[in-house]
Design an enzyme around this catalytic site. Structure first.
Site, PDB file in Angstrom:
ATOM      1  N   SER A   1      -2.533   2.788  45.198  1.00  0.00           N
ATOM      2  CA  SER A   1      -3.510   1.821  45.679  1.00  0.00           C
ATOM      3  C   SER A   1      -4.922   2.368  45.485  1.00  0.00           C
ATOM      4  O   SER A   1      -5.331   2.661  44.358  1.00  0.00           O
ATOM      5  CB  SER A   1      -3.201   1.469  47.137  1.00  0.00           C
ATOM      6  OG  SER A   1      -3.860   0.294  47.534  1.00  0.00           O
TER       7      SER A   1
ATOM      8  N   HIS B   1       4.058  -3.369  48.015  1.00  0.00           N
ATOM      9  CA  HIS B   1       2.908  -2.554  47.629  1.00  0.00           C
ATOM     10  C   HIS B   1       3.176  -1.051  47.756  1.00  0.00           C
ATOM     11  O   HIS B   1       2.378  -0.250  47.271  1.00  0.00           O
ATOM     12  CB  HIS B   1       1.713  -2.932  48.515  1.00  0.00           C
ATOM     13  CG  HIS B   1       0.422  -2.305  48.101  1.00  0.00           C
ATOM     14  ND1 HIS B   1      -0.143  -2.505  46.860  1.00  0.00           N
ATOM     15  CD2 HIS B   1      -0.419  -1.454  48.771  1.00  0.00           C
ATOM     16  CE1 HIS B   1      -1.274  -1.829  46.772  1.00  0.00           C
ATOM     17  NE2 HIS B   1      -1.460  -1.180  47.918  1.00  0.00           N
TER      18      HIS B   1
ATOM     19  N   ASP C   1       4.569  -7.294  45.512  1.00  0.00           N
ATOM     20  CA  ASP C   1       3.328  -6.774  46.076  1.00  0.00           C
ATOM     21  C   ASP C   1       2.457  -7.918  46.593  1.00  0.00           C
ATOM     22  O   ASP C   1       2.131  -8.845  45.843  1.00  0.00           O
ATOM     23  CB  ASP C   1       2.575  -5.986  45.003  1.00  0.00           C
ATOM     24  CG  ASP C   1       1.470  -5.099  45.572  1.00  0.00           C
ATOM     25  OD1 ASP C   1       0.802  -5.517  46.534  1.00  0.00           O
ATOM     26  OD2 ASP C   1       1.271  -3.997  45.030  1.00  0.00           O
TER      27      ASP C   1
END
Length: 333
Positions: free
Chosen positions: A101, A263, A235
């Site tokens: 991320s 995610h 996600d």
């Protein structure tokens, strides 16, 4: 995959600030970078297995976990600098950098700023590939976001969110794939220092319109570096179609979409994640920094490199277009 054995959190002082990290294993070095609001524990499901084959460094980024939370530089470049200096203190010269991320953005920045230190680049659902991002994160950048986050993190509200969200996730309601991860990020944000650091980091890369930082303007520099992207097909934080945008600007990138994961694919599907990482490292030679090639690419710039290798960002992509897609041939030269 079995849970992680207990690892001691170590600390070093870098530029006057405490930096926490875990260090385990022997072999080629892996630098594992967590996302915003998380800490090194996000790698718990995979770190023990990885440490059997690699030297694993899993830090808490500044402002996170057991690291200091000062009023400081929380930019991507600042985090990349901090990782370079921590590695220098630890006596580690080169790493395969793995970022999740926001940590994926830091990983890309690290590879861009310090290509001589980066052997490979692995980005797990990274930011920086388009403006799209979960609207809750956009909302937290608005005035009042800190108050809303503080209220949500209070014990009674957090307990209610955990109960309701956990049940919704358990029965598989649409859009709930990332509730466990979101609750993990929310935990601890009742602490003002941790909450302020989280919002500082978030607002550096996201505003009410979406992501404001892009890696696509310099991603062409990763053409000479083995690169892999891992995404979960479900996600809800950063859309999986961003993976194909990465392929458009890094044509040789290996793309792996893990069906059913959200995610946090390294937490949700640890066995598959470790297998992907092992296979990618085994199949690729470490990048060799060539200053002449680096200068040539910089002089051409993004437009020159795009014209040279025919880069194009596809439109109207669907997640199913990416699942099981073959690895593209590495660009010659």
């Amino acid at each position: 995959m079995a849970g992680r054995k207990s690892l001691r959190v170590q600390t070093r002082t870098v530029h006057g600030h405490r930096r926490a990290y875990v260090l385990a294993g022997r072999g080629p070095a892996l630098l594992l970078l967590h996302g915003v609001g998380c800490d090194h524990h996000t790698w718990d499901p995979v770190i023990e297995h990885l440490s059997r084959r690699y030297t694993v460094i899993a830090p808490d980024l500044l402002g996170h976990g057991d690291s200091a939370k000062p009023r400081a530089d929380y930019s991507l470049g600042g985090f990349a600098n901090g990782m370079r200096d921590l590695l220098a203190i630890l006596g580690i010269d080169r790493v395969t950098v793995v970022g999740h991320s926001f940590g994926g953005g830091v990983a890309m920045q690290f590879a861009y700023q310090f290509p001589q230190y980066a052997e490979r680049l692995v980005m797990v659902a990274p930011g920086g590939l388009g403006p799209e991002v979960n609207p809750i994160l956009r909302g937290l950048t608005l005035p009042g976001g800190s108050t809303a986050l503080a209220v949500a993190a209070t014990p009674p509200v957090y307990a209610a969110l955990r109960l309701v969200g956990g049940r919704a996730h358990a029965i598989g309601l649409p859009g709930t794939a990332d509730i466990p991860g979101a609750l993990g990020v929310l935990k601890g944000k009742a602490d003002p220092a941790e909450r302020d650091a989280f919002l500082h980091v978030l607002r550096a890369v996201v505003d009410w319109k979406g992501q404001v930082v892009s890696m696509t303007d310099r991603a062409y520099l990763a053409r000479e570096m083995p690169t892999c992207l891992v995404w979960g097909s479900r996600d809800t934080v950063l859309p999986v179609v961003h993976a194909q945008r990465a392929r458009a600007v890094i044509p040789a990138a290996r793309i792996e979409v893990i069906p059913g994961a959200g995610h946090f694919p390294h937490e949700e599907k640890p066995d598959q994640f470790v297998q992907i990482l092992d296979d990618f490292i085994a199949a690729t030679a470490p990048s060799v920094y060539d200053a002449k090639k680096w200068r040539t690419a910089l002089r051409r710039g993004r437009a020159g490199e795009a014209a040279r290798v025919g880069l194009r960002i596809p439109k109207d992509l669907r997640p199913e277009d990416l699942a099981g897609a073959p690895e593209p041939a590495r660009t010659a030269g």
